[in-house]
Design an enzyme around this catalytic site. Structure first.
Site, mmCIF file in Angstrom:
data_model
loop_
_atom_site.group_PDB
_atom_site.id
_atom_site.type_symbol
_atom_site.label_atom_id
_atom_site.label_comp_id
_atom_site.label_asym_id
_atom_site.label_seq_id
_atom_site.Cartn_x
_atom_site.Cartn_y
_atom_site.Cartn_z
ATOM 1 N N ASP B 274 0.830 -1.210 0.000
ATOM 2 C CA ASP B 274 0.000 0.000 0.000
ATOM 3 C C ASP B 274 0.863 1.258 0.000
ATOM 4 O O ASP B 274 0.436 2.312 -0.463
ATOM 5 C CB ASP B 274 -0.919 0.017 1.218
ATOM 6 C CG ASP B 274 -1.831 1.233 1.193
ATOM 7 O OD1 ASP B 274 -2.778 1.223 0.384
ATOM 8 O OD2 ASP B 274 -1.575 2.194 1.935
ATOM 9 N N LEU B 410 -4.666 4.389 -4.180
ATOM 10 C CA LEU B 410 -5.580 4.084 -5.280
ATOM 11 C C LEU B 410 -6.364 5.313 -5.704
ATOM 12 O O LEU B 410 -6.663 5.518 -6.870
ATOM 13 C CB LEU B 410 -6.541 2.964 -4.874
ATOM 14 C CG LEU B 410 -5.987 1.560 -5.088
ATOM 15 C CD1 LEU B 410 -7.010 0.524 -4.664
ATOM 16 C CD2 LEU B 410 -5.576 1.339 -6.552
#
Lengths: 421, 508
Positions: B274, B410
């Site tokens: 991440d 994202l």
């Protein structure tokens, strides 16, 4: 309040405890925090030390998240030692500043403790710089130093400095004196104009709207700390309308009534304009003041609003004042309010903070009004407090704010009741 | 004279107040005019202290100046001693009192008070808050520390924490815990929590831990010379620095530290996928030298950011910062001028600022996210929760704090893909944050010198429009790179093609 003269003179002739010692108050520089927002094309340049700059950014409580229209020209060793000509240095700082802020039309050079002690002549500098930067920028000077001014006296000094430049006029008009939040100013001037009175404000929001002054000008003073400004204005022929200050329903009515009388407004007109907002204010106040009724209150000296606020909280909210401390008791301005406070509280002027804290802790009032340096320590002692600086930073004058003003004092009680810890 | 909008440090007497307020049993009599009491609210409001700082202000006024301000000072000393019965008194002058030259030190010494009276010479027109704190702690130590035998067990002092310090409360807990877990006794933490009497036994410790060089280095050096106490040089902020710090403590004490195990989470958080989007994020660092040094190392080695600028406001440590800047290949910015910092950040076009409360203003104005790493800070930087900067937990806290202002990975991609969605666009700000002011709203009347406008390069309308499709957090960089590329190519205007040629040129 009715129009008859009160029979009792209240606290008007009460003995005053005068104290000197440690003052837990701000200096006059602090006024810059609201003045620079009120006057939208003004810049305030403090000529002082790092302490002055630090005070301004800390006293704001919040650091304003935009570039403020104030700054400090910090004196350095070479300025004090006379190695640099302070006047030349100042000219350079001002040019730099005005180059960066071409929108500025009024510049205030603000004296501080160090600039006063070294006798830096800011009025001379203001004259010279006014010539240099005319007609775009007018330069004023005043002192906000702690050795001469307490907190709100800074506004007094600032407004007084503007008085000599006001254009003369023999118009029959009212001058509303004191920096008020725009919304409050609009409400008050709206009612005054509805009575058929021509009204202007000092300070004006922009330099182009400066009021005029002359022997036909009457003064409605909105803040109790403007003694020097009022004498400067009366010195130019204007006449003061003495009245209680426009806090709460009764205070606002008395203040407006005094104005109406000075301009020969009929009772019918006066009632037509004030009846509805009066009724609203009274109704809203009735609700909020329930929390305050019968509670005792102790004022530490701070903004000079103490006497008018004690009047409001006593006569309109049913509170019982224990001590009303004020940095400076200007009887010429707060006399009408003082006369309305029933005898009983100790009126004190000046401060010896340790002794006053002893008195406060002994009295254990239900609510203590004090500055930011004292509030949390008193709360930790179990005393409910109201920070006094909020009273200067919030819209509190007039009918529509009457309940908000009472609400500021009610909130500590409501919060204490709401917290289940 | 120096024009100042915000100051990074207060005057030196505020530094002395920070030492006095952190300690117990000490009182400070400050010769000062009305108004200087504002400094109390720094402690009672910003730090939410439930006691007033132990400071008596003489509060002289204009009318006293011609009369007897010296006597006023002596009265204030008498009353402060009688009321507070401190173990020791520090006395000094604020900026205005310095000008009237009453010599508080001499006056107080002549009064024959039954406790040590320590005069402070803090030149207000030359020095600042950190110097004031450092000098006060040093003078207290020099006056009070006695010659003593070392404790039988291995022990150390932890030096530097004060009142109103950035995360000092929690740093002390973290580092004392770390040291005690190694089997080392903490002889004294000072100034925070120590009394003047406690300071007499500073010399018992085998060595010193220097937590905050800005405040404790002078004292640590003196104790090294006079009480045979070596001291740690690494400030344990970040994973690598904490490891180096532990190595120093192990060498000084002969004791061993255990592995932190899964208490230390930064390395895995930084390695987990991440965090990929953090790679090469361009950051600008500004603050006190100690925190900037530590943050630079964390940024580069522990977050894989790119440091595009760094600097400090405390000139006393300018040499360290110049050396550091050289290591990172950037120009050092040593200044206390907020406007200069603003201009440097604007020129560097970082994607994030790691700074002080002041850089938050700059970040807000320029639309750049900002996390706070150093004093000066405001009330929200004194959190209720445990939130150290030092040691293992400090590293975890820093990871969270630095990631929080950024748009998440994202989301960043989606913003790239659908640039013209009317609801989901970059002016709306990171979606995990609440209400936003529209970005890029500059107060038009303020003239910030534009560092790239000098070249007179014109952006053609199409190119300007295309540039707006680049997400805001890299738009500044794209603009700067394209302009630099255009200059290099000798172009006077920028077209869409120039924009993409520049992109290809700088591709990494």
């Amino acid at each position: 309040m009715n129009r008859e003269t009160p029979i009792s003179t209240g606290c008007l002739n009460a003995p005053v405890l005068k104290q000197r010692g440690q003052h837990e108050v701000f200096c006059g520089l602090t006024g810059i925090i609201w003045l620079h927002r009120k006057m939208q094309d003004a810049f305030f340049l403090v000529v002082g030390s790092r302490t002055c700059a630090h005070l301004l950014q800390s006293a704001a409580g919040v650091m304003i998240f935009a570039e403020p229209r104030f700054a400090t020209a910090i004196l350095e060793e070479k300025d004090l030692a006379g190695l640099a000509d302070a006047q030349d240095e100042l000219d350079a700082q001002v040019s730099q500043l005005l180059q960066r802020r071409p929108d500025i039309r009024q510049l205030f050079l603000v004296g501080s403790c160090p600039s006063e002690v070294i006798k830096l002549d800011l009025s001379r500098a203001a004259e010279r710089l006014s010539e240099v930067h005319a007609p775009n920028v007018r330069v004023y000077s005043y002192s906000g130093s702690g050795i001469e001014t307490t907190f709100t006296q800074g506004e007094d000094a600032c407004l007084a400095a503007m008085v000599p430049t006001l254009p003369p006029s023999e118009a029959h008009q009212l001058l509303l004196v004191g920096a008020l939040p725009d919304v409050v100013e609009d409400q008050l001037t709206g009612m005054i104009e509805a009575m058929g009175i021509k009204v202007a404000c000092l300070p004006a929001r922009r330099s182009g709207d400066m009021p005029t002054i002359g022997s036909q000008t009457r003064l409605a003073v909105a803040q109790p700390f403007l003694g020097d400004t009022v004498s400067a204005l009366t010195g130019r022929g204007a006449g003061l309308i003495p009245a209680p200050f426009p806090f709460g329903e009764q205070g606002t009515t008395a203040w407006l009534r005094a104005i109406a009388d000075a301009f020969d407004v009929t009772d019918e007109t006066f009632d037509a304009i004030t009846a509805a907002p009066r009724a609203r204010a009274r109704k809203a106040l009735d609700k909020v003041s329930e929390t305050l009724r019968g509670k005792s209150i102790f004022f530490f000296p701070d903004s000079q609003l103490e006497v008018p606020l004690a009047r409001f909280l006593t006569t309109e909210c049913g509170m019982i004042p224990v001590e009303v401390g004020t940095p400076y008791l200007h009887r010429g301005l707060v006399g009408p309010d003082l006369a309305l406070i029933p005898e009983g509280p100790l009126i004190s002027e000046g401060q010896d903070v340790e002794k006053q804290l002893d008195r406060c802790r002994a009295a254990r009032p239900d609510l203590t009004v004090c500055g930011l340096g004292l509030a949390n320590p008193l709360e930790a002692d179990g005393l409910a407090t109201k920070w006094s600086i909020e009273l200067v930073f919030s819209p509190v004058h007039g009918y529509e704010q009457a309940a908000d003003l009472a609400g500021l004092f009610a909130r500590p009680f409501l919060r204490k009741a709401a917290l289940q810890l | 004279m120096k024009l100042s909008i915000w100051t990074y440090e207060g005057p030196p007497h505020v530094g002395a107040m920070r030492v006095a307020t952190g300690m117990t049993g000490l009182h400070y009599v400050l010769h000062a005019p009305q108004g200087d009491t504002y400094a109390d609210l720094l402690f009672t409001m910003i730090e939410r202290r439930n006691h007033r700082p132990p400071v008596t202000y003489t509060t002289f006024q204009a009318r006293d100046l011609g009369a007897d301000t010296a006597n006023l000072f002596k009265e204030a000393c008498h009353e402060a001693y009688a009321r507070f019965k401190p173990e020791a008194l520090i006395v000094g002058a604020s900026c205005t009192a310095e000008l009237i030259q009453d010599d508080p030190g001499g006056l107080a010494e002549s009064m024959g008070l039954p406790v040590p009276v320590i005069p402070l010479e803090l030149p207000s027109y030359q020095r600042k808050e950190n110097f004031g704190a450092s000098e006060t702690f040093f003078q207290l130590t020099r006056r009070l520390a006695r010659d003593m035998n070392k404790t039988p067990e291995v022990s150390c002092n932890v030096l530097g924490p004060t009142g109103l310090g950035y995360r000092h409360r929690d740093d002390v807990t973290e580092i004392v815990g770390l040291i005690e877990a190694m089997g080392i006794t903490v002889n004294l933490v000072a100034p925070m929590g120590a009394s003047p009497t406690d300071l007499t036994r500073l010399g018992q410790a085998h060595f010193n831990v220097m937590l905050y060089p800005e405040i404790a280095e002078e004292t640590c050096r003196w104790l090294d010379r006079n009480h045979d106490q070596p001291y740690t040089k690494t400030v344990p902020i970040g994973v690598g620095a904490t490891r180096d710090f532990i190595a120093e403590v192990e060498a000084l004490s002969g004791m061993k530290a255990a592995d932190p195990g899964d208490r230390l989470r930064l390395p895995w958080y930084a390695a987990s996928v991440d965090s990929t989007y953090l790679t090469g994020k361009r950051v600008f660092l500004f603050g006190d030298a100690t925190h900037v040094k530590a943050a630079a190392r964390i940024a580069k080695d522990e977050m894989a950011f790119e440091v595009v600028g760094l600097g400090c406001y405390n000139r006393e440590f300018a040499r360290d910062i110049r050396r550091l800047a050289k290591d990172y290949g950037v120009a050092p910015l040593i200044t206390e001028d907020y406007l200069e910092v603003e201009a440097a950040i604007k020129a560097a076009q970082p994607e994030m600022i790691l700074g002080t409360q002041m850089e938050r203003h700059i970040g807000k104005r320029l639309g750049i996210p900002c996390a706070v790493i150093s004093a000066p800070v405001h009330v929200q930087d004194y959190p209720a929760r445990y939130s150290p900067q030092m040691g293992w937990e400090g590293a975890n806290v820093i990871f969270d704090t630095w990631v929080h202002p950024l748009v998440m990975g994202l989301e960043e991609h989606l913003l790239h893909m659908f640039r013209e969605d009317f609801e989901f666009h970059d002016a709306a700000g990171p979606s995990h944050h609440g209400g936003h002011a529209p970005r890029g709203v500059d107060e038009p009347q303020v003239v910030i010198p534009d560092p790239v406008a000098d070249g007179n390069i014109i952006w053609l309308a199409d190119a300007e429009k295309e540039l707006r499709k680049v997400p805001f957090f890299v738009r500044g960089k794209a603009r700067k790179n394209t302009e630099a590329f255009a200059v290099q190519q000798g172009l006077t205007s920028i077209s869409v093609d120039t924009l993409y040629e520049a992109k290809a040129h700088y591709a990494r």
